[in-house]
Design an enzyme around this catalytic site. Structure first.
Site, PDB file in Angstrom:
ATOM      1  N   THR A  10      65.953   1.940 -62.026  1.00 54.03           N
ATOM      2  CA  THR A  10      67.448   3.306 -62.323  1.00 54.03           C
ATOM      3  C   THR A  10      66.914   3.521 -63.389  1.00 54.03           C
ATOM      4  O   THR A  10      65.894   3.536 -63.846  1.00 54.03           O
ATOM      5  CB  THR A  10      68.401   1.870 -62.659  1.00 54.03           C
ATOM      6  OG1 THR A  10      68.818   1.030 -63.539  1.00 54.03           O
ATOM      7  CG2 THR A  10      69.425   1.558 -61.537  1.00 54.03           C
ATOM      8  N   ASP A  11      67.698   5.108 -64.220  1.00 58.33           N
ATOM      9  CA  ASP A  11      67.570   5.700 -65.018  1.00 58.33           C
ATOM     10  C   ASP A  11      68.224   4.412 -66.078  1.00 58.33           C
ATOM     11  O   ASP A  11      69.450   3.859 -66.035  1.00 58.33           O
ATOM     12  CB  ASP A  11      67.378   7.016 -64.707  1.00 58.33           C
ATOM     13  CG  ASP A  11      69.132   7.583 -64.521  1.00 58.33           C
ATOM     14  OD1 ASP A  11      69.786   6.611 -64.478  1.00 58.33           O
ATOM     15  OD2 ASP A  11      69.223   8.629 -64.130  1.00 58.33           O
ATOM     16  N   VAL A  12      68.749   5.057 -66.991  1.00 58.11           N
ATOM     17  CA  VAL A  12      69.247   5.124 -68.586  1.00 58.11           C
ATOM     18  C   VAL A  12      70.527   4.888 -68.117  1.00 58.11           C
ATOM     19  O   VAL A  12      71.070   4.080 -68.853  1.00 58.11           O
ATOM     20  CB  VAL A  12      68.690   5.597 -69.355  1.00 58.11           C
ATOM     21  CG1 VAL A  12      69.389   7.399 -69.555  1.00 58.11           C
ATOM     22  CG2 VAL A  12      69.087   5.048 -70.410  1.00 58.11           C
ATOM     23  N   VAL A  15      71.532   4.786 -63.312  1.00 55.87           N
ATOM     24  CA  VAL A  15      72.086   5.378 -61.533  1.00 55.87           C
ATOM     25  C   VAL A  15      70.417   5.039 -60.542  1.00 55.87           C
ATOM     26  O   VAL A  15      68.677   6.197 -60.936  1.00 55.87           O
ATOM     27  CB  VAL A  15      72.557   7.417 -61.589  1.00 55.87           C
ATOM     28  CG1 VAL A  15      72.230   7.536 -60.500  1.00 55.87           C
ATOM     29  CG2 VAL A  15      72.805   7.001 -61.746  1.00 55.87           C
TER      30      VAL A  15
END
Length: 123
Positions: A10-12, A15
């Site tokens: 995921t991103d920060v 997501v």
């Protein structure tokens, strides 16, 4: 194939990062071979991606369990096309078509071996 979304996927914001959907599909393609007691790396060569069309329909998030479904759309002498869809439950979150080409270890396109072609046709 079921895949759990880990933090590294995921991103920060939690997501799934866009390129990881391709990784999930790659794992599912390899798993098709492993489930049949085979390897995606063959004696005379292997498959490489030639063309991909992808649609990101919904966001998947950290901790979710996703299912990758793979369907053979077309097979030719040296290539084949797959439809791969990723679902969260009944909800489709990602879909792509991928064209894969068989190449020998010299890097040249070659005819798919008949045993592998029969395996792929049975998908």
């Amino acid at each position: 194939m079921l895949i759990r979304v880990f933090y590294e996927d995921t991103d920060v914001g939690g997501v799934v990062y866009h390129s990881n959907y391709l990784n999930f599909c790659e794992r599912a393609r390899s798993q098709l071979f492993f489930d049949a007691g085979r390897s995606p790396i063959l004696e005379g060569g292997h498959f490489v991606a030639k063309h991909i069309e992808a649609d990101y329909l919904k966001s998947a998030k950290f901790g979710e369990v996703l299912e990758v479904k793979t369907t053979l759309l077309e097979i030719k002498n040296a290539s084949f096309r797959l439809l791969q869809e990723i679902f969260r439950g009944d909800e489709k979150v990602f879909v792509m078509t991928i064209d894969l080409v068989y190449i020998d270890f010299a890097g040249k396109m070659a005819k798919i071996p008949s045993e592998e072609k029969a395996f792929l046709t049975a998908l």
